[in-house]
Design a protein around this motif. Sequence first.
Motif, PDB file in Angstrom:
ATOM      1  N   UNK A   1       9.625   7.503   2.153  1.00  0.00           N
ATOM      2  CA  UNK A   1       8.802   7.983   3.266  1.00  0.00           C
ATOM      3  C   UNK A   1       8.132   6.770   3.899  1.00  0.00           C
ATOM      4  N   UNK A   2       7.817   6.904   5.179  1.00  0.00           N
ATOM      5  CA  UNK A   2       7.293   5.770   5.944  1.00  0.00           C
ATOM      6  C   UNK A   2       6.321   6.260   6.991  1.00  0.00           C
ATOM      7  N   UNK A   3       5.250   5.483   7.187  1.00  0.00           N
ATOM      8  CA  UNK A   3       4.295   5.737   8.265  1.00  0.00           C
ATOM      9  C   UNK A   3       3.867   4.395   8.845  1.00  0.00           C
ATOM     10  N   UNK A   4       3.410   4.398  10.100  1.00  0.00           N
ATOM     11  CA  UNK A   4       2.771   3.234  10.680  1.00  0.00           C
ATOM     12  C   UNK A   4       3.732   2.170  11.176  1.00  0.00           C
ATOM     13  N   UNK A   5       3.130   1.100  11.695  1.00  0.00           N
ATOM     14  CA  UNK A   5       3.863  -0.030  12.246  1.00  0.00           C
ATOM     15  C   UNK A   5       3.167  -1.316  11.824  1.00  0.00           C
ATOM     16  N   UNK A   6       3.941  -2.380  11.662  1.00  0.00           N
ATOM     17  CA  UNK A   6       3.367  -3.668  11.329  1.00  0.00           C
ATOM     18  C   UNK A   6       4.077  -4.284  10.145  1.00  0.00           C
ATOM     19  N   UNK A   7       3.452  -5.266   9.500  1.00  0.00           N
ATOM     20  CA  UNK A   7       4.078  -5.875   8.318  1.00  0.00           C
ATOM     21  C   UNK A   7       4.345  -4.811   7.256  1.00  0.00           C
ATOM     22  N   UNK A   8       5.471  -4.864   6.566  1.00  0.00           N
ATOM     23  CA  UNK A   8       5.772  -3.849   5.555  1.00  0.00           C
ATOM     24  C   UNK A   8       4.809  -3.922   4.372  1.00  0.00           C
ATOM     25  N   UNK A   9       4.257  -2.765   4.011  1.00  0.00           N
ATOM     26  CA  UNK A   9       3.429  -2.613   2.817  1.00  0.00           C
ATOM     27  C   UNK A   9       4.112  -1.571   1.941  1.00  0.00           C
ATOM     28  N   UNK A  10       4.695  -2.024   0.842  1.00  0.00           N
ATOM     29  CA  UNK A  10       5.458  -1.166  -0.059  1.00  0.00           C
ATOM     30  C   UNK A  10       4.524  -0.690  -1.166  1.00  0.00           C
ATOM     31  N   UNK A  11       4.435   0.617  -1.343  1.00  0.00           N
ATOM     32  CA  UNK A  11       3.604   1.196  -2.394  1.00  0.00           C
ATOM     33  C   UNK A  11       4.511   1.771  -3.476  1.00  0.00           C
ATOM     34  N   UNK A  12       4.270   1.377  -4.724  1.00  0.00           N
ATOM     35  CA  UNK A  12       5.100   1.773  -5.856  1.00  0.00           C
ATOM     36  C   UNK A  12       4.269   2.654  -6.779  1.00  0.00           C
ATOM     37  N   UNK A  13       4.672   3.909  -6.912  1.00  0.00           N
ATOM     38  CA  UNK A  13       3.874   4.894  -7.637  1.00  0.00           C
ATOM     39  C   UNK A  13       4.050   4.786  -9.142  1.00  0.00           C
ATOM     40  N   UNK A  14       3.308   5.607  -9.873  1.00  0.00           N
ATOM     41  CA  UNK A  14       3.350   5.606 -11.315  1.00  0.00           C
ATOM     42  C   UNK A  14       4.354   6.600 -11.878  1.00  0.00           C
ATOM     43  N   UNK A  15       4.416   6.649 -13.207  1.00  0.00           N
ATOM     44  CA  UNK A  15       5.343   7.556 -13.890  1.00  0.00           C
ATOM     45  C   UNK A  15       5.010   9.007 -13.549  1.00  0.00           C
ATOM     46  N   UNK A  16       6.047   9.813 -13.437  1.00  0.00           N
ATOM     47  CA  UNK A  16       5.905  11.248 -13.163  1.00  0.00           C
ATOM     48  C   UNK A  16       5.119  11.487 -11.869  1.00  0.00           C
TER      49      UNK A  16
ATOM     50  N   UNK B   1       7.506  -8.889   2.393  1.00  0.00           N
ATOM     51  CA  UNK B   1       6.751  -7.635   2.362  1.00  0.00           C
ATOM     52  C   UNK B   1       5.565  -7.778   1.427  1.00  0.00           C
ATOM     53  N   UNK B   2       4.650  -6.819   1.546  1.00  0.00           N
ATOM     54  CA  UNK B   2       3.440  -6.755   0.735  1.00  0.00           C
ATOM     55  C   UNK B   2       3.582  -5.571  -0.216  1.00  0.00           C
ATOM     56  N   UNK B   3       2.884  -5.606  -1.349  1.00  0.00           N
ATOM     57  CA  UNK B   3       3.091  -4.581  -2.377  1.00  0.00           C
ATOM     58  C   UNK B   3       1.758  -4.097  -2.934  1.00  0.00           C
ATOM     59  N   UNK B   4       1.622  -2.785  -3.048  1.00  0.00           N
ATOM     60  CA  UNK B   4       0.582  -2.131  -3.834  1.00  0.00           C
ATOM     61  C   UNK B   4       1.299  -1.389  -4.950  1.00  0.00           C
ATOM     62  N   UNK B   5       1.049  -1.781  -6.203  1.00  0.00           N
ATOM     63  CA  UNK B   5       1.811  -1.254  -7.331  1.00  0.00           C
ATOM     64  C   UNK B   5       0.867  -0.630  -8.345  1.00  0.00           C
TER      65      UNK B   5
END
Length: 283
Positions: A39-54, A112-116
Motif C-alpha cells: 500500500x502507498x500514500x503521499x508523494x516525495x522521498x520513499x519512506x518504507x515502513x516494515x511492520x511486526x510479526x502477525x 529510501x528511508x526506513x521505519x522498522x
Amino acid sequence: MDVANRPPALCAPDPVIDRLADTARRHVTGPAGQRVHWVEWGQGPPLVMLHGAYGGWAHFVRNIDAFTADHRVLIPDLPGCGLSDPPPEISVAAVGRGVAAGLDELLGDAPYRVLAFSLGGAILGRLRVEHPGRQSHIMLVAPGGIATPRAPAMKAVRHLTGGDLVEAIRFNLNSIMFADPATVCPQALRIQYEGSTLARLNVARLDWGPRLGEIMSGYDGEIAAVWGDADVFPQVEELPERPNLIRSWCPQADCHMLPGVGHWAQYEAAEEVNAILRRLLDR
C-alpha cells in the motif's frame, strides 16, 4: 478471514483505518506464488515502513498521516503476512529478499528511508544486505533480530469465537503490546485480530540468520532507535542496555527509551515516536 462471524468488537468501523484503506494506492510485486502486496500514500522521498510479526500496514495507523505530506509512504505486507504469499522458506533472508525485490520493482535503484518495527527490524537488516548503501535514514522501533527474545504469555486465537475470541485478543494486546491497558481500544482490537488472523508466517520456526548487529555495524547514515521501557520481548537485563548496544554499532544513533510504554511504541506513544522520526528525516 471470517468477517461475517467475527464479534462486533473486532470489526468496529474506524474512520482512520477505513479512510487509509480506501485512499491507498495498491501494488503487487513478485512472481506467481511469491507475490508481495503493497500500500502507498503521499508523494516525495520513499519512506518504507516494515511492520511486526502477525501484523500489517495498520501497525502504523497512527504514523502514516504524519508523513504523507512530504514522503511517499510504502508499506508491504511482509511475505507470509496479510495478503502476501508465504516466503519460499521460513527465514528472515527469504522474507527480506521478497521485500527487496518488490522495492526494486517499485523504486528501481533509488535510495529510501526506513521505519522498522519489531520483526521489521530484522527485515531491515536483510535489506542492508540486498541494497547496500540505499537506506539514507533508518528508524528502529523495538527492533527484532538482536538477540533471542523472551516468550511472553499469549493466547491462541484461531479456533476461538465470540466473547472468548475478544478476550483472547485483549489479553494478547495487554500481554505483549502495551504497557497501559487503557490503550486497548476498538481500533487496536481490530488491528490485532486482522493481523493475527491473516498471518501464515510461523515466527516460532523462523531462521533469523545473522544478528542485526553484524549487519548494522558501520552504518554511517542517519539513524534513530526507540523502545518502551515496558517492552516484554527483550530479556529484562538487556533492555536498559539496548541504546548503548545500538550506539556501539552506530555511534551517531539517536536512541530513546520511552517511560511507561510497551512493545508497540509507535502506537502507544505515537506523538513521541512521530516527533523522533520527523527530526531524523529532517536531517
